[in-house]
Design an enzyme around this catalytic site. Sequence first.
Site, short mmCIF file in Angstrom:
data_model
loop_
_atom_site.label_atom_id
_atom_site.label_comp_id
_atom_site.label_asym_id
_atom_site.label_seq_id
_atom_site.Cartn_x
_atom_site.Cartn_y
_atom_site.Cartn_z
CD GLU A 98 -2.69 -1.21 2.25
OE1 GLU A 98 -2.97 -0.41 3.09
OE2 GLU A 98 -3.77 -2.08 2.04
CG ASN A 106 -0.64 -6.99 -1.45
OD1 ASN A 106 -0.89 -7.64 -2.45
ND2 ASN A 106 -1.09 -6.85 -0.31
CG HIS A 161 -9.63 -5.82 0.40
ND1 HIS A 161 -10.12 -7.12 1.18
CD2 HIS A 161 -8.42 -5.66 0.59
CE1 HIS A 161 -8.81 -7.53 1.68
NE2 HIS A 161 -8.06 -6.57 1.48
CD GLU A 212 -4.75 -7.94 1.52
OE1 GLU A 212 -5.23 -7.39 1.85
OE2 GLU A 212 -3.30 -7.76 1.50
CG ASP A 232 -12.63 -9.44 1.52
OD1 ASP A 232 -12.55 -8.06 0.87
OD2 ASP A 232 -12.21 -9.23 2.80
C1 XIL Z 1 -6.46 -6.67 8.03
C2 XIL Z 1 -6.74 -7.81 8.90
O1 XIL Z 1 -7.69 -8.47 8.21
C3 XIL Z 1 -7.20 -7.17 10.14
O2 XIL Z 1 -7.49 -8.39 10.92
C4 XIL Z 1 -6.51 -6.51 10.87
O3 XIL Z 1 -6.87 -5.87 11.88
C5 XIL Z 1 -6.05 -5.09 10.04
O4 XIL Z 1 -5.34 -5.74 8.77
N1 XIL Z 1 -5.26 -4.70 3.41
C6 XIL Z 1 -3.96 -5.37 4.13
C7 XIL Z 1 -4.09 -6.75 5.17
O5 XIL Z 1 -2.82 -6.03 3.34
O6 XIL Z 1 -3.04 -6.87 6.02
C8 XIL Z 1 -5.18 -5.89 5.93
O7 XIL Z 1 -5.57 -7.24 7.09
C9 XIL Z 1 -6.44 -5.77 5.04
C10 XIL Z 1 -6.13 -4.48 4.17
#
Ligand code: XIL
Length: 541
Positions: free
Chosen positions: A146, A187, A223, A252, A254
């Site tokens: 990020e 990422n 996401h 990641e 979802d």
């Molecule tokens: C999130 C986790 O899912 C949570 O449990 C934690 O509190 C915060 O981080 N981008 C990322 C992940 O790269 O590491 C994050 O994960 C979600 C967003």
Amino acid sequence: MGLLATFLLPTVPAEASAPLRTHAASKGKFIGAALATSPLSNETAYRNIAATEFNQITAENAMKWDATEPNQNQFNFSGADAIVNFATQNNQQVHGHTLIWHQQTPGWVQGLGASAMRSAIQNHISQVVGRYADNPAVVSWDVVNEVFEENGSMRSSFWYNTLGQSYIADAFRAARAADPDARLCINDYNVEGINAKSTAMYNLVSSLRQQGVPVDCVGFQGHLAIQYGFPNDLQQNLERFAALGVQVRITELDIRMQMPRNSSKDATQATYYRNVINACLAVTACAGVTIWGFTDKYSWVPDTFGGEGAALIYDENYQQKASYTAVHDALAGGTGGNDTTPPTTPGTPTSSNVTSNSATLSWSASTDSGGSGLAGYNVYREQGATDTLLGQSTTASINLTGLTPDTQYQVYVRARDGAGNLSGNSPAVTFTTSEGPVGGGGCTATGTVQTQWQNGYVVQPVTVTNTGTSAVNGWTVTFTLPSGHTLAGSWNASLTVSGQTVTARNAGYNGNLAPNASTTFGFQVNRPNGNTQTPSGYTCA
Ligand code: XIL
């Protein structure tokens, strides 16, 4: 270790009903999940699914800086080791997440001056990556996470503000030195489609590689949310990165929705999951897809995006959702060789349990002789030119939810096989939902977590709105407390609890709501220490 492993997985045919990982492996891809250490050590169902369905795992939190080096040069690998050991036992590859990020990094790092910060980066990366350099399970790392703002400029994090952009190349070089065989990734989120941020990522990766900085792979977090639409240029975007010579992956995934869930939102979500898997399957350089968790019981979504949830492929009770079937079928696509034979047409559905917003349909099952096997059923509403997909089911019945009160539905079913062939339309059944709540109603309720602590939280306000066209003189809101949570108190409504289901009825003084008017109530809950769940999904009637 094993730089080439993910590209060179052997392709072997899979049985149609096999777990996700079997189908993924037969396509030379991984299918992964982010795992949380607490259910991994405490819940058999969680462990069994994690072991059986996935051939890749990522630590959801256990490898982040705050977990691995909470104090300077004091390393704690208990959570990280638990993840890696689980992967080793279950023949899974681990993606290390994440070395350099502006979140979940301890305060002591953030306060360092430039040269101390540079040393801390070197030490952290050499210790963390070095620990697993000879471990064959750990194959890749998110080196930086990020680093961009939404407009494509560099994020003004403490890293950037202290060190300028140089920290990125330094981190990649340190990771390469610590494990020459690991695949090193950058990422980010909101880079799935072609936009200012993904183009900035593209330009950075291109220029780093031209300078010989070891960037091997680009991670697209994924996401997504059904209310924001699907990034239809995902495949095209993956392809442009692949042309730079890097591996790509969805890291990641979802796909959240505004709560409450219903079968139609579930069906849209399933389509999004299928689209993501298909995009990765279509791009040779895409190594695989990691889902950010797998059960709605443990997902960061409800805690992070108010009113949203149900983002994963199993529900809170570890039951597979339509999104699971979509991932499964996409990974299994083509399993039947060249199966072009659709399943037989299902029988006429019969309706039962018709309420103002739901109905149950059952029909006689289809069979499939084409080789790929029967995968499930799509349920459509007949609406002229474009029929709406109301829901999907893996069995010969479905509980439709989220229907409109006092409305006639003409519904038919089509069977689907593992190769994606659809049967003919079944004859339709017609049913009419009953009238909504007295008063021509319709109401909504949304809850906001006002404050939370280790073992409890306050939801305030729950806002109840009359969305109907006439006044109501009473309302009922229901919601589900996560398991282990108990109600501690409430105000401005009268609450009763049955199992984990809470029913809130208006107080004497706030039952009358004109159209569009709102009122609020609140409540407090006790929960087990360390549990971070809060309720999501408030239903109003
Ligand atoms: C999130 C986790 O899912 C949570 O449990 C934690 O509190 C915060 O981080 N981008 C990322 C992940 O790269 O590491 C994050 O994960 C979600 C967003």
